[in-house]
Design a protein around this motif. Structure first.
Motif, PDB file in Angstrom:
ATOM      1  N   THR A 108       7.370  -0.960  15.262  1.00  0.00           N
ATOM      2  CA  THR A 108       6.796  -1.827  14.235  1.00  0.00           C
ATOM      3  C   THR A 108       5.908  -1.064  13.260  1.00  0.00           C
ATOM      4  OG1 THR A 108       4.904  -2.388  15.634  1.00  0.00           O
ATOM      5  CG2 THR A 108       6.843  -3.812  15.773  1.00  0.00           C
ATOM      6  N   PHE A 109       5.547   0.157  13.605  1.00  0.00           N
ATOM      7  CA  PHE A 109       4.721   0.951  12.699  1.00  0.00           C
ATOM      8  C   PHE A 109       5.457   1.240  11.398  1.00  0.00           C
ATOM      9  CE2 PHE A 109       2.363   4.774  11.292  1.00  0.00           C
ATOM     10  CZ  PHE A 109       1.093   4.223  11.318  1.00  0.00           C
ATOM     11  N   LEU A 110       6.779   1.110  11.432  1.00  0.00           N
ATOM     12  CA  LEU A 110       7.573   1.270  10.212  1.00  0.00           C
ATOM     13  C   LEU A 110       7.183   0.231   9.165  1.00  0.00           C
ATOM     14  CD1 LEU A 110      11.111   1.953  11.746  1.00  0.00           C
ATOM     15  CD2 LEU A 110       9.601   3.603  10.610  1.00  0.00           C
ATOM     16  N   LEU A 111       6.734  -0.939   9.621  1.00  0.00           N
ATOM     17  CA  LEU A 111       6.296  -1.972   8.687  1.00  0.00           C
ATOM     18  C   LEU A 111       5.031  -1.539   7.958  1.00  0.00           C
ATOM     19  CD1 LEU A 111       6.854  -5.149  10.907  1.00  0.00           C
ATOM     20  CD2 LEU A 111       8.247  -4.385   8.974  1.00  0.00           C
ATOM     21  N   VAL A 112       4.137  -0.860   8.674  1.00  0.00           N
ATOM     22  CA  VAL A 112       2.913  -0.344   8.063  1.00  0.00           C
ATOM     23  C   VAL A 112       3.261   0.723   7.031  1.00  0.00           C
ATOM     24  CG1 VAL A 112       0.750   0.880   8.463  1.00  0.00           C
ATOM     25  CG2 VAL A 112       1.539  -0.834  10.106  1.00  0.00           C
ATOM     26  N   ILE A 113       4.176   1.600   7.403  1.00  0.00           N
ATOM     27  CA  ILE A 113       4.603   2.660   6.486  1.00  0.00           C
ATOM     28  C   ILE A 113       5.218   2.056   5.226  1.00  0.00           C
ATOM     29  CG2 ILE A 113       6.190   4.598   6.175  1.00  0.00           C
ATOM     30  CD1 ILE A 113       5.845   5.208   9.151  1.00  0.00           C
ATOM     31  N   ALA A 114       6.059   1.023   5.420  1.00  0.00           N
ATOM     32  CA  ALA A 114       6.687   0.366   4.274  1.00  0.00           C
ATOM     33  C   ALA A 114       5.633  -0.237   3.350  1.00  0.00           C
ATOM     34  CB  ALA A 114       7.641  -0.727   4.759  1.00  0.00           C
ATOM     35  N   GLY A 115       4.612  -0.856   3.943  1.00  0.00           N
ATOM     36  CA  GLY A 115       3.531  -1.433   3.143  1.00  0.00           C
ATOM     37  C   GLY A 115       2.771  -0.390   2.371  1.00  0.00           C
ATOM     38  N   LEU A 116       2.513   0.748   3.009  1.00  0.00           N
ATOM     39  CA  LEU A 116       1.806   1.836   2.340  1.00  0.00           C
ATOM     40  C   LEU A 116       2.623   2.409   1.188  1.00  0.00           C
ATOM     41  CD1 LEU A 116       0.313   3.732   5.428  1.00  0.00           C
ATOM     42  CD2 LEU A 116      -0.938   2.365   3.743  1.00  0.00           C
ATOM     43  N   VAL A 117       3.928   2.537   1.400  1.00  0.00           N
ATOM     44  CA  VAL A 117       4.804   3.062   0.350  1.00  0.00           C
ATOM     45  C   VAL A 117       4.837   2.112  -0.847  1.00  0.00           C
ATOM     46  CG1 VAL A 117       7.201   3.584  -0.255  1.00  0.00           C
ATOM     47  CG2 VAL A 117       6.246   4.415   1.906  1.00  0.00           C
ATOM     48  N   ILE A 118       4.971   0.805  -0.564  1.00  0.00           N
ATOM     49  CA  ILE A 118       5.015  -0.195  -1.635  1.00  0.00           C
ATOM     50  C   ILE A 118       3.713  -0.188  -2.428  1.00  0.00           C
ATOM     51  CG2 ILE A 118       5.070  -2.681  -2.106  1.00  0.00           C
ATOM     52  CD1 ILE A 118       6.983  -2.915   0.302  1.00  0.00           C
ATOM     53  N   SER A 119       2.586  -0.155  -1.717  1.00  0.00           N
ATOM     54  CA  SER A 119       1.287  -0.138  -2.386  1.00  0.00           C
ATOM     55  C   SER A 119       1.094   1.138  -3.193  1.00  0.00           C
ATOM     56  CB  SER A 119       0.164  -0.272  -1.349  1.00  0.00           C
ATOM     57  OG  SER A 119       0.232  -1.520  -0.686  1.00  0.00           O
ATOM     58  N   GLY A 120       1.540   2.262  -2.625  1.00  0.00           N
ATOM     59  CA  GLY A 120       1.415   3.541  -3.320  1.00  0.00           C
ATOM     60  C   GLY A 120       2.240   3.587  -4.595  1.00  0.00           C
ATOM     61  N   LEU A 121       3.459   3.060  -4.523  1.00  0.00           N
ATOM     62  CA  LEU A 121       4.323   3.039  -5.700  1.00  0.00           C
ATOM     63  C   LEU A 121       3.743   2.144  -6.793  1.00  0.00           C
ATOM     64  CD1 LEU A 121       7.866   2.836  -4.041  1.00  0.00           C
ATOM     65  CD2 LEU A 121       6.869   4.792  -5.247  1.00  0.00           C
ATOM     66  N   ALA A 122       3.207   0.988  -6.390  1.00  0.00           N
ATOM     67  CA  ALA A 122       2.612   0.067  -7.366  1.00  0.00           C
ATOM     68  C   ALA A 122       1.398   0.705  -8.025  1.00  0.00           C
ATOM     69  CB  ALA A 122       2.222  -1.243  -6.682  1.00  0.00           C
ATOM     70  N   SER A 123       0.567   1.371  -7.225  1.00  0.00           N
ATOM     71  CA  SER A 123      -0.618   2.032  -7.766  1.00  0.00           C
ATOM     72  C   SER A 123      -0.227   3.154  -8.722  1.00  0.00           C
ATOM     73  CB  SER A 123      -1.460   2.589  -6.616  1.00  0.00           C
ATOM     74  OG  SER A 123      -2.604   3.246  -7.104  1.00  0.00           O
ATOM     75  N   ALA A 124       0.776   3.933  -8.346  1.00  0.00           N
ATOM     76  CA  ALA A 124       1.228   5.029  -9.203  1.00  0.00           C
ATOM     77  C   ALA A 124       1.792   4.484 -10.513  1.00  0.00           C
ATOM     78  CB  ALA A 124       2.287   5.859  -8.478  1.00  0.00           C
TER      79      ALA A 124
END
Length: 236
Positions: free
Chosen positions: A14-30
């Motif tokens: 389930t940690f993949l869900l955390v990674i996915a959230g971090l990637v989505i947030s990082g892309l939006a911020s960038a």
């Protein structure tokens, strides 16, 4: 009773869900940063600064009890309904770019919402302390429930407490989109930006709005992970 080995077996996938959230947030911020930088080079034809635009918008809406100040930081702009203060970051306050004017106008949009008693803004303000408390207590409650021989009631309370953060994020979405809508409408009516400049400002505000969508999605993924890990599990 569930052992620590069982706990970690369920943790890893389930940690993949955390990674996915971090990637989505990082892309939006960038994306919002790159969009702001792009249109920060696009100077407005009127030559007004973010501060001047904010002051004009507040006056045009007959809002006389809101102050405007410059604060340190980059894209730290915000409106505080508690002390009626609109704070503009260094990148916004003195810049004459279309991006800066768009951001300043967006924060003014929140001041207009406040003045007009916009219900979603009131709801968000009421939820803030509850959501903060829920976020702080959720993980301790869940861990305590696990330690206490998988006390499902305590775990479920922890999950519900964390869900308050998602509710806050969802309520934030209409507040932010409405503030941008108001901002663009006022800028157009006040003839502060030309049509091509308005289009550029709209792109900046849309990029900023995506960060809130990303935050809500990341919070949902975290909540989903908690449900998958700890929700409705019976003891061995």
């Amino acid at each position: 009773m569930y052992g620590y080995g069982s706990f970690y077996n369920f943790l890893d996938p389930t940690f993949l869900l955390v990674i996915a959230g971090l990637v989505i947030s990082g892309l939006a911020s960038a994306y919002v940063n790159s969009t702001f930088r792009k249109y920060d080079e696009f100077r407005s034809s009127k030559g007004v600064t973010g501060t001047q635009a904010a002051e004009y918008i507040l006056r045009s809406q007959n809002i006389n009890d809101v102050g405007v100040q410059q604060i340190a930081g980059d894209l730290t702009d915000n409106y505080n309904s508690g002390n009626k203060m609109l704070s503009l970051s260094e990148a916004t306050a003195q810049s004459t770019s279309v991006a800066a004017i768009g951001v300043a106008a967006h924060e003014c949009g929140h001041a207009v919402q406040d003045a007009k008693n916009y219900i979603p803004l009131r709801i968000r303000a009421a939820i803030v302390p509850v959501a903060n408390i829920g976020s702080s207590l959720s993980f301790p409650l869940i861990m305590l429930g696990v330690i206490m021989s998988w006390n499902q009631t305590l775990i479920n309370i922890g999950i519900l407490a964390f869900s308050l953060a998602l509710i806050f994020q969802l309520v934030t979405l209409p507040v932010e989109f409405d503030a941008s809508r108001r901002a663009l409408s006022i800028l157009r009516e006040g003839d502060m930006l030309a049509e091509d400049e308005l289009a550029a400002a709209r792109k900046v505000l849309f990029a900023a709005a995506l960060t809130y969508v990303a935050a809500a999605l990341a919070t949902f993924l975290q909540l989903l992970r908690l449900v998958l890990l700890f929700g409705n599990r019976s003891r061995d």
